[in-house]
Motif scaffolding. Structure first.
Motif, short mmCIF file in Angstrom:
data_model
loop_
_atom_site.label_atom_id
_atom_site.label_comp_id
_atom_site.label_asym_id
_atom_site.label_seq_id
_atom_site.Cartn_x
_atom_site.Cartn_y
_atom_site.Cartn_z
N LEU A 254 0.83 -1.47 -0.10
CA LEU A 254 0.04 0.00 0.01
C LEU A 254 1.00 1.26 -0.08
O LEU A 254 1.99 1.10 0.42
N ARG A 255 0.40 2.36 -0.47
CA ARG A 255 1.13 3.49 -0.60
C ARG A 255 -0.12 4.71 -0.02
O ARG A 255 -1.13 4.42 -0.37
N VAL A 256 0.50 5.47 0.40
CA VAL A 256 -0.29 6.85 0.71
C VAL A 256 0.22 8.25 -0.27
O VAL A 256 1.27 8.43 -0.31
N HIS A 257 -0.68 8.48 -0.70
CA HIS A 257 -0.68 10.11 -1.42
C HIS A 257 -1.19 11.00 -0.50
O HIS A 257 -2.33 10.65 -0.10
N TYR A 258 -0.68 12.36 -0.69
CA TYR A 258 -1.30 13.28 0.17
C TYR A 258 -1.60 14.63 -0.72
O TYR A 258 -1.04 15.01 -1.36
N GLN A 259 -2.77 14.95 -0.59
CA GLN A 259 -3.27 16.11 -1.26
C GLN A 259 -3.18 17.32 -0.42
O GLN A 259 -4.17 17.40 0.53
N PRO A 260 -2.85 18.33 -0.70
CA PRO A 260 -2.56 19.78 0.09
C PRO A 260 -4.29 20.05 0.34
O PRO A 260 -4.90 20.20 -0.96
N ARG A 261 -4.57 20.95 1.26
CA ARG A 261 -5.64 21.53 1.61
C ARG A 261 -5.19 22.89 1.64
O ARG A 261 -4.39 23.24 2.40
N ILE A 262 -5.98 23.92 1.01
CA ILE A 262 -5.46 25.34 1.31
C ILE A 262 -6.73 26.01 1.67
O ILE A 262 -7.75 26.10 1.57
N ASP A 263 -6.12 26.97 2.56
CA ASP A 263 -7.00 27.74 3.39
C ASP A 263 -7.09 29.13 2.55
O ASP A 263 -6.11 29.74 2.06
N LEU A 264 -8.57 29.07 2.00
CA LEU A 264 -8.94 30.11 1.02
C LEU A 264 -8.73 31.69 1.57
O LEU A 264 -8.75 32.51 0.75
#
Ligand code: C2E
Ligand code: CA
Ligand code: CA
Ligand code: CA
Length: 279
Positions: free
Chosen positions: A39-49
């Motif tokens: 298994l692998r984990v990819h990480y998607q950034p969350r942006i503070d608008l």
């Protein structure tokens, strides 16, 4: 004798296209894969608008299959959910993510104070061992529980709302944040929304896609943001792909956004590079 031998071999040749056999084989492969580190984990950034800066990441699992390549969750999460394998899978994803959280916390240039969002399935939510599992994962890395955000789909919450209220209250007690995922696609009543101790509504990508194209979608997105703010929680938009969508969301007062416009889900080394140039 020669003929018979050949026929017997024919009989024992595995049937290549029996769906039940395929399923069992796939399940065996996934079980082995989890054990063997596939298994692998990819990480998607969350942006503070409000600030334009990264405020956290969402962990998204993948499976490095021995012959089929890197598989997205749509290829295996349902199977993991039905078979119960989603519990060890989910525990692994959480631990892997918290390992990254621990390592980034020490890097105070990029990464300190980031939030780490992890998806939970319905099956995990109904697991009586869930709270202990989350608590020990946090203790193992010596992390502030407030840095962890657990995402639960609206559908999973509503499948057994009474039980969900109890599990969520126990998680909340640990100090972790809770998000309702894919908001707008299920049927949650406002009564339940009020009962769930949640911190965040994630508006489903299907509504974000219509921003600028469909006035109905814009009205739904606007109402979700207002609803979140009316009960004192954050509104998050997923699947933001255009700057027009981001602008509209900002104008509507949406708090956070995720999507290909900002970044795709990235493997850890590429996430570190991304953070270094965006924080
Ligand atoms: P989700 O939680 O709603 O995650 C968002 C999905 O949208 C992710 O797909 C992400 O890669 C994709 N996405 C993000 N930005 C964009 C965009 O701008 N455009 C488009 N078209 N897509 C975007 P992914 O990684 O394939 O994950 C699919 C689903 O699998 C997730 O939906 C989540 O429900 C589930 N999932 C992923 N990881 C886990 C996990 O560790 N445990 C559990 N139980 N479920 C997981
Ligand atoms: Ca999610
Ligand atoms: Ca939090
Ligand atoms: Ca979604």
């Amino acid at each position: 004798a020669k003929e018979r031998g050949r026929n017997r071999w024919e009989l024992h040749r595995p049937a290549a296209s029996d769906p039940a056999v395929d399923r069992l084989r796939a399940l065996g492969e996934l079980r082995r894969g989890i054990g063997e580190g596939a298994l692998r984990v990819h990480y998607q950034p969350r942006i503070d608008l409000h600030t334009g800066r990264a405020s956290g990441v969402e962990a998204l699992v993948r499976w490095q299959h021995p012959t089929r390549g890197l598989l997205p969750p749509s290829e295996f999460i349902a199977m993991a959910e039905e078979s119960g394998l989603v519990r060890p899978l989910g525990a692994w994803v959480l631990d892997e993510t918290l390992k990254l959280a621990e390592s980034l916390r020490r890097d105070d240039r990029h990464g300190a104070g980031l939030e780490f969002a992890v998806n939970l399935s319905a099956r995990q939510l109904n697991d009586p061992g869930l709270v202990d599992m989350v608590e020990s994962a946090l203790e193992r890395r010596n992390l502030d529980p407030a840095l962890l955000l657990l995402e639960i789909t609206e559908t999973a919450l509503m499948s057994d709302p009474g039980a969900a209220v109890e599990s969520l209250a126990a998680l909340k007690n640990l100090g972790v944040g809770l998000a309702v995922d894919d908001f707008g696609t299920g049927y949650s009543s406002l009564t339940y929304l009020k009962k769930f101790p949640i911190n965040e509504l994630k508006i489903d990508r299907s509504f974000i896609m219509g921003l600028g194209l469909d006035s109905g979608d814009a009205a739904i997105v606007g109402s979700c943001i207002d609803l979140a703010h009316a009960v004192g929680i954050r509104a998050v938009a997923e699947g933001v792909e255009t700057s027009g969508q981001a602008q509209t969301l900002q104008d509507m007062g949406c708090d956070l956004a995720q999507g290909y416009l900002f970044a795709r889900p990235l493997p850890e080394p590429r996430l570190r590079e991304w953070l270094a140039s965006h924080t």
